[in-house]
Enzyme design. Structure first.
Site: not given
Ligand code: G6P
Length: 611
Positions: A2, A27, A79, A105-106, A484, A488, A491, A507, A606
């Site tokens: 949020c 957010r 969110w 937010n929280g 990664e 990516k 996501e 395996h 994010k």
């Molecule tokens: C979310 C984001 C990711 C990020 C992760 C950790 O899942 O979508 O892109 O890597 O949080 O966030 P941070 O701010 O701790 O790197």
């Protein structure tokens, strides 16, 4: 999760808040809302869905000659945690007496008890939504007896959980109040008015002067004045900070998506981040002052891509420093009663510096007297403030939910840290250190060279939109970066994807390979090229296609089943910084070809400030 924003000043709050919400939408984007305090009390527009829908609602109010307008207002982008995304559960929430409006937010953990108490109180408060947040507005009204600061203190003392709050009271139309605990909140000051916001980009258009609010501090904003108080209502003196991020960095600058813009910024981001440890300043001081010889163990802990940066760095630390490194998901580390003590260095990696699990992992490490070092992008964030040492990535604001440039900046800082630790522990000579640093310093130009292949990557990606599953394989450090690549892709493209160590294929995973499976094979470890190529051949002979990304001399000819993307030569340990660029571009173009909302993938946010 949020995003919240608030404004009080000389200008109309509505466009300022809408613009700020656009910068905070990363957010959360389940619903959006805005409330202003005008002559006739609160005017609230809020509904389920993206901010764009809120904008349409605001535009139709204008057409109806009933524009939303006022010089004091609050806004929210959600969110959902408690209560489904719906109009009624959207913020701002107004108490049933119509006296106090709140954005939150929280998570309020004891909201059920508080709600029941209010419902059964003398006045029998009736709740409109299913959210935990509404309890704050109702509680504030319940406590209010002529002074909003007193009411906010009482609310803060009554609620358990995390919160960043923006609060307006109908009886105090010249005041905007903010308070926070365990969620970020900044206070911006400008010539025309003052702001509260979850993050700096939301106010950057108006000011680069901000205060960072600490837990349980109250900010009271008037048109030309900001004051701070503690929970005993004693005034606090706080230092104003100047933000160096430019306004352009929070705009798309002609790119169709922030993600592409942020991918393309990486040569500069890498250069700035590398420079930051050599120029006098915070990063240099930190690097000079950590005494690695005092520790016999390193633990890296983080979430999401930051965790993958940690997995990659493990190979670098272990190879260069010959020290064993554990990499732990922060959400696991916090509950596992880790075997760490004052001889352990715990490295926390986080773009936002606000990820709830990473914060909890940091506090767990501190409670066991381990030393804490963070790699963070956001100055003033909780992790940056609370760790013993903090290195800042020079990525600038990252808006796309899927991280790219911040991840790359984390990687190079981890490389440099490993090189420096290796020097300090005598594992590298000065000459060898210089050679390693020169390799790292060459990365930005190599990334630029890679951009020459964008068309080829885009073209190949456009043929991949139909896959149901895409696997990523690599060995050693290539496996780390495969993690990664896979994250990516899933996501932003919603294609199922997994990453495997090449040797593990046989395996189990190979049973999933069939006609028209895509396997992305990574190969920057020349000594293991033959091994990964035979993995590639094994899947090709079972019907799969292979995208082979690497810098090794290749001996298999390209075919309909095997496509190569060549990377510039780089030292094995630092090659992930090049592979990851191709992996980011590949994911981006697959998602773009599917016409998806790349910067705001479904269900994600994010900054994950809840557990
Ligand atoms: C979310 C984001 C990711 C990020 C992760 C950790 O899942 O979508 O892109 O890597 O949080 O966030 P941070 O701010 O701790 O790197």
């Amino acid at each position: 999760m949020c995003g919240i924003i608030g404004y009080i000043g000389k200008e109309d709050a509505v466009p300022i808040i809408v613009d700020g919400l656009k910068k905070l939408e990363y957010r959360g984007y389940d619903s959006a809302g805005i409330a202003v305090l005008g002559y006739n009390g609160f005017d609230v527009v809020k509904q389920k869905g993206r901010l764009a829908i809120l904008e349409e609602r605001l535009a139709s109010r204008l057409l109806e000659n009933k524009p939303l307008s006022g010089r004091l207002g609050i806004g929210h982008t959600r969110w959902a945690t408690h209560g489904e995304p719906s109009d009624i559960n959207s913020h701002p929430h107004v108490g049933s007496k119509n006296k106090i409006a709140v954005v939150h937010n929280g998570i309020i953990e004891n909201y059920k008890q508080l709600k029941e108490r209010l419902e059964h109180s003398e006045h029998g408060v009736s709740f409109a939504s299913q959210t935990d947040s509404e309890v704050i507005a109702q509680l504030a009204e319940h406590y209010y007896s002529g002074d909003i600061i007193d009411a906010v203190i009482k609310v803060s003392n009554a609620v358990e959980g995390s919160y960043a709050l923006g609060i307006m009271c109908i009886d105090e139309p010249d005041t905007l109040v903010a308070v926070k605990k365990d969620n970020p909140l900044i206070i911006g000051v400008s010539d025309h008015g003052n702001f509260i916001a979850s993050d700096v980009p939301a106010v950057l258009k108006h000011t680069n002067k901000v205060y960072y609010l600490n837990d349980k501090e109250i900010a009271v904003l008037k048109e030309g004045k900001v004051q701070f108080f503690n929970m005993d209502k004693e005034p606090l003196k706080k230092k104003i900070e100047t933000i160096t991020w430019s306004m352009d960095s929070a705009e798309k600058g002609g790119y169709p998506h922030f993600m592409l813009k942020e991918i393309m910024e990486q040569p500069r981001v890498l250069r700035d981040t590398i420079q930051s440890v050599f120029n006098d300043g915070k990063n240099k001081n930190v690097l000079d002052s950590v005494n690695i010889s005092g520790y016999n163990k390193i633990v890296i802990t983080a979430c999401g891509s930051a965790f993958n940066a940690g997995v990659t760095a493990k190979y670098v630390f272990e190879k260069l420093c010959r020290i064993s490194v554990d990499v732990e998901l922060a959400s696991e580390f916090r509950y596992k009663d880790a075997i760490i003590d004052n001889k352990t260095l715990v490295i926390l990696v986080s773009q936002s510096g606000e990820t709830a699990d990473t914060i909890a992992a940091m506090r767990e490490a501190k409670s066991k007297r381990a030393a804490t070092l963070s790699i963070v992008n956001v100055v003033g964030s909780t992790i940056a403030k609370e760790t013993d040492y903090c290195l800042f990535t020079a990525a600038g604001p990252e808006i796309a939910v899927a991280t790219t440039k911040a991840f790359s900046a984390q990687l190079v800082l981890l490389y440099i840290l490993a090189v420096r630790f290796a020097l300090k522990t005598g594992k590298l000579t000065h000459k060898e250190e210089e050679a390693q640093l020169a390799e790292i310093a060459s990365l930005p130009d190599k990334v630029k060279m890679l951009f020459e292949q964008i068309d080829a990557i885009q073209k190949y990606a456009s043929t991949c939109v139909g896959y149901k599953s895409i696997f990523f394989i690599g060995r050693n450090i290539d496996y780390a970066i495969a993690l990664e690549g896979s994250l990516k892709l899933k996501e932003i493209s919603y294609i199922h994807s997994e990453a495997y160590a090449g040797g593990e294929l046989k395996h189990g995973t190979i049973s999933l390979v069939e006609e028209n499976t895509l396997v992305v094979a990574l190969s920057n470890c020349e000594r293991l090229y033959g091994k990964i190529m035979s993995n590639a051949q094994q899947v090709i002979s079972r019907g799969a296609k292979v995208l082979f990304i690497g810098n090794c001399p290749r001996d298999d000819t390209e075919s309909e089943k095997l496509y190569y993307i060549n990377l510039p030569k780089a030292a094995e340990l630092f090659s992930p910084s090049l592979s990851v660029i191709v992996l980011q571009l590949f994911s981006y173009y697959v998602a773009a070809n599917k016409g998806l909302d790349i910067d705001k993938p479904r269900n994600l946010a994010k900054s994950v400030t809840v557990e």
